[in-house]
Scaffold this active site. Structure first.
Site: not given
Ligand code: CMP
Length: 139
Positions: A11, A51, A59, A87, A93, A104, A114, A117, A128
């Site tokens: 990211k 997304y 969010f 994962r 996350t 992470r 984070n 993805h 994807e």
């Molecule tokens: P990703 O695995 O890319 O999939 C969805 C993304 O949403 C996640 O990683 C985070 O970057 C984002 N995300 C998930 N939960 C939150 C949250 N509570 N606040 C902000 N961003 C979030």
């Protein structure tokens, strides 16, 4: 095909911080084969479409702005049990919940920023991957 496939993005904040090389090294070192790899940048519209499943989440706007804020690396990866193992390698996350040794834990700034993805199902990995790569870009 030696295994199954998953999809990842490194990211914007992790790329800007210069972590992409180390993250790719961790991915390959953990047994994932790179099927496709691209250094690219999502437009706001593309990030919104990618997304789309999170459209109703509070969010979503922040996520789309952030994912379009700078270049990323997109990749398709292959390994036995790729989606689940990847994962595990990326960790939770929220980086404060991520286990030691995960990507992470090492590189994520926050729950939103984070670092990486990872697809959450084999079906989504396929969708994807095709979002970024044509069939002839998958080796
Ligand atoms: P990703 O695995 O890319 O999939 C969805 C993304 O949403 C996640 O990683 C985070 O970057 C984002 N995300 C998930 N939960 C939150 C949250 N509570 N606040 C902000 N961003 C979030």
């Amino acid at each position: 095909m030696a295994g199954t496939r998953t999809f990842t993005m490194i990211k914007p904040e992790a790329v800007a911080a210069g972590h992409a090389g180390k993250i790719l090294d961790m991915i390959i070192g953990n047994g994932f084969r790179v099927v496709s790899l691209k250094y690219t940048r999502l437009s706001h519209k593309e990030a919104g479409a990618f997304y789309e499943v999170h459209k109703e989440r509070p969010f979503y706007g922040e996520l789309v702005d952030y994912m379009a804020s700078g270049p990323i690396y997109a990749a398709i990866l292959e390994k036995s049990n790729a989606m689940e193992d990847f994962r595990k390698l990326i960790g939770a996350t929220d980086p404060s919940q991520a286990a030691e040794g995960t990507i992470r834990k090492a590189f994520a700034e926050s729950k939103a920023k984070n670092a990486v993805h990872g697809s959450d199902s084999d079906e989504n990995a396929l969708i994807e991957g095709h979002f970024f790569f044509s069939s002839r870009e998958q080796y």
